[in-house]
Write an enzyme that holds these catalytic residues in place. Structure first.
Site, PDB file in Angstrom:
ATOM      1  N   ASP A 180     -16.176 -14.103  22.908  1.00 31.60           N
ATOM      2  CA  ASP A 180     -16.642 -12.748  23.225  1.00 31.60           C
ATOM      3  C   ASP A 180     -17.801 -12.338  22.313  1.00 31.60           C
ATOM      4  OD1 ASP A 180     -15.402 -12.175  20.805  1.00 31.60           O
ATOM      5  OD2 ASP A 180     -13.866 -10.885  21.670  1.00 31.60           O
ATOM      6  N   ASP A 240     -12.331 -16.399  18.414  1.00 34.30           N
ATOM      7  CA  ASP A 240     -12.561 -14.984  18.133  1.00 34.30           C
ATOM      8  C   ASP A 240     -12.534 -14.766  16.622  1.00 34.30           C
ATOM      9  OD1 ASP A 240     -13.136 -12.362  18.760  1.00 34.30           O
ATOM     10  OD2 ASP A 240     -11.078 -11.802  19.229  1.00 34.30           O
ATOM     11  N   GLY A 241     -13.175 -13.684  16.202  1.00 38.63           N
ATOM     12  CA  GLY A 241     -13.182 -13.287  14.809  1.00 38.63           C
ATOM     13  C   GLY A 241     -12.823 -11.819  14.704  1.00 38.63           C
ATOM     14  N   ASP A 258      -7.579 -13.133  19.376  1.00 32.03           N
ATOM     15  CA  ASP A 258      -7.749 -11.854  18.690  1.00 32.03           C
ATOM     16  C   ASP A 258      -6.523 -11.542  17.831  1.00 32.03           C
ATOM     17  OD1 ASP A 258      -9.159  -9.220  18.264  1.00 32.03           O
ATOM     18  OD2 ASP A 258      -7.306  -8.506  19.206  1.00 32.03           O
ATOM     19  N   HIS A 270     -11.291  -8.085  24.654  1.00 34.27           N
ATOM     20  CA  HIS A 270     -10.274  -7.057  24.928  1.00 34.27           C
ATOM     21  C   HIS A 270     -10.279  -6.678  26.413  1.00 34.27           C
ATOM     22  CE1 HIS A 270     -10.056  -6.831  20.600  1.00 34.27           C
ATOM     23  NE2 HIS A 270     -11.350  -6.653  20.585  1.00 34.27           N
ATOM     24  N   GLU A 280     -16.782 -14.931  13.483  1.00 36.11           N
ATOM     25  CA  GLU A 280     -17.042 -15.466  14.826  1.00 36.11           C
ATOM     26  C   GLU A 280     -17.576 -16.893  14.728  1.00 36.11           C
ATOM     27  OE1 GLU A 280     -16.136 -14.105  17.601  1.00 36.11           O
ATOM     28  OE2 GLU A 280     -16.068 -11.937  17.281  1.00 36.11           O
TER      29      GLU A 280
END
Length: 146
Positions: A69, A9-10, A134, A124, A47
């Site tokens: 994501d 994740d970023g 995250d 999320h 990302e």
């Protein structure tokens, strides 16, 4: 080949702005967390850096499932955008230059060393590894916030 899962994740405040990325590698019940950030970057760059960092940490060719994501990253491979970009000398369908070409090229170099599958998940949304990534990415991002 070892079967490895890479969760990535970023995070970014502003676009551009301070950003962070995080990745969790899982192999045979063992996990490794890696993270980093930049003072002035974009969400898409973070990302990409998460996935790159995960793949670059592997010491031998592996069967890798990348879970992200980021539709930006996942769709580039699953929808073959990356193949089209390369054929068109890093131009998109609209003729404009592909953003983040440096990171896409770096990612291609490491993807080609492994058997890689990209899986998109909703962010999320309660996915344990995505939520952990995250939090780590946000911690990295916040190191650069004033």
């Amino acid at each position: 080949m070892k079967k490895v899962y890479i969760y990535s994740d970023g995070a970014c405040s502003g676009n551009p702005g301070p950003g962070g990325y995080a990745v969790i590698l899982e192999y045979n019940g063992t996990e490794l967390e890696l993270s980093g950030g930049e003072e002035n970057t974009t969400n898409n760059r973070m990302e990409l850096m998460g996935v790159i960092t995960g793949l670059e940490s592997l010491k031998e060719p592996c069967d890798v499932t990348i879970v992200s994501d980021s539709k930006y990253v996942v769709d580039a491979f699953n929808k073959k955008w990356i193949d089209s970009w390369q054929k068109k000398n890093w131009k998109k369908a609209d003729g404009k230059s592909v953003l983040n070409k440096d990171l896409w090229q770096r990612l291609l170099m490491v993807v080609n060393k492994h058997k890689v599958k990209f899986v998109h998940i909703l962010g999320h949304n309660g996915h344990e590894y995505n939520e952990r990534c995250d939090k780590l990415a946000v911690m990295e991002r916040d190191k650069f916030k004033n």
